[in-house]
Design a protein around this motif. Structure first.
Motif, short mmCIF file in Angstrom:
data_model
loop_
_atom_site.label_atom_id
_atom_site.label_comp_id
_atom_site.label_asym_id
_atom_site.label_seq_id
_atom_site.Cartn_x
_atom_site.Cartn_y
_atom_site.Cartn_z
N THR A 152 0.83 -1.11 0.07
CA THR A 152 0.18 0.06 0.04
C THR A 152 0.78 1.26 -0.02
OG1 THR A 152 -1.84 -1.01 0.99
CG2 THR A 152 -1.76 1.22 1.29
N TYR B 164 -2.79 13.34 5.56
CA TYR B 164 -2.96 12.36 4.50
C TYR B 164 -3.68 13.02 3.29
CZ TYR B 164 -6.28 8.87 2.37
OH TYR B 164 -6.96 7.91 1.65
N LYS C 233 3.52 0.76 3.10
CA LYS C 233 3.15 -0.06 4.26
C LYS C 233 2.72 -1.26 3.64
CE LYS C 233 -0.57 0.41 6.91
NZ LYS C 233 -1.25 -0.69 6.59
N GLY D 174 -0.33 -4.36 4.18
CA GLY D 174 -1.47 -4.64 4.70
C GLY D 174 -2.53 -3.70 4.46
N SER E 230 -4.88 2.72 5.30
CA SER E 230 -4.48 3.52 6.62
C SER E 230 -4.40 4.92 6.24
CB SER E 230 -3.61 3.01 7.43
OG SER E 230 -3.30 3.94 8.67
N ARG E 231 -5.00 5.74 6.78
CA ARG E 231 -4.70 7.12 6.40
C ARG E 231 -3.68 7.92 7.50
NH1 ARG E 231 -9.54 10.43 5.66
NH2 ARG E 231 -8.13 12.25 6.12
N ASN E 232 -3.23 6.86 8.50
CA ASN E 232 -2.49 7.47 9.69
C ASN E 232 -0.97 7.14 9.18
OD1 ASN E 232 -0.97 7.76 11.91
ND2 ASN E 232 -2.48 6.31 13.31
N ALA F 224 1.62 7.37 10.78
CA ALA F 224 2.50 6.46 11.93
C ALA F 224 2.55 4.97 11.39
CB ALA F 224 1.93 6.48 13.26
N ASP F 225 1.30 4.62 10.52
CA ASP F 225 1.39 3.14 10.19
C ASP F 225 2.22 3.02 8.94
OD1 ASP F 225 -2.22 3.13 10.81
OD2 ASP F 225 -0.68 2.52 11.87
N TYR F 226 2.92 4.01 8.27
CA TYR F 226 3.79 3.57 7.15
C TYR F 226 5.29 3.43 7.64
CZ TYR F 226 -0.29 4.47 4.34
OH TYR F 226 -1.57 4.52 3.72
N LYS F 227 5.72 2.51 6.98
CA LYS F 227 7.32 2.15 7.43
C LYS F 227 8.35 2.51 6.78
CE LYS F 227 10.01 -1.93 8.72
NZ LYS F 227 9.99 -3.58 8.60
N TRP G 146 9.81 5.75 4.21
CA TRP G 146 9.19 6.87 3.51
C TRP G 146 10.32 7.45 2.56
CZ3 TRP G 146 5.16 9.99 4.79
CH2 TRP G 146 4.39 9.59 5.93
#
Length: 122
Positions: A32, A46, A98, A100, A103-105, A107-110, A112
């Motif tokens: 994603t 986001y 990310k 899975g 998410s619009r958060n 913090a959930d993205y690993k 960048w």
């Protein structure tokens, strides 16, 4: 894993830009990919997401109808086409990845990429 965002610049209100997010070290269509932006002095917001499964795309209401996210699997690149730009779109735009579900958060993205700056003049 590396992401490289590019394509930013200065544009007049009502103009268009296309941002690119090129990936290396992994295959984009298995993850994603989110686009986010951060205006000076403000929190990261986001913008939209393209999903790994079927390429479903979701947008924040502030850009819906003006921005389009797409993916070129052959180039391993995700694009953010921005039309009808407004001064309030001025920000540093970043892409992130990310695994899975949606998410619009941020913090959930690993992972960048470095951001690319977009300035919209009135």
């Amino acid at each position: 894993v590396q992401l490289q965002a590019s394509g930013g610049g200065l544009v007049q209100s009502g103009g268009s830009l296309r941002l690119s997010c090129a990936a290396s070290g992994f295959t984009l269509d298995q993850f994603t990919i989110g686009w986010f932006r951060q205006a000076p002095g403000k929190a990261r917001d986001y913008v939209g997401v393209i999903m790994w499964n079927g390429g479903y795309v979701y947008y924040d209401d502030s850009v819906k109808g003006r921005f389009t996210i797409s993916r070129d699997n052959s180039e391993n690149t995700v694009y953010l086409q921005m039309n009808s730009l407004k001064p309030e779109d001025t920000a540093v735009y970043s892409c992130a990845v990310k695994g899975g579900p949606f998410s619009r958060n941020a913090a959930d993205y690993k992972y960048w990429g470095q951001g690319t700056e977009v300035t919209v003049s009135s």
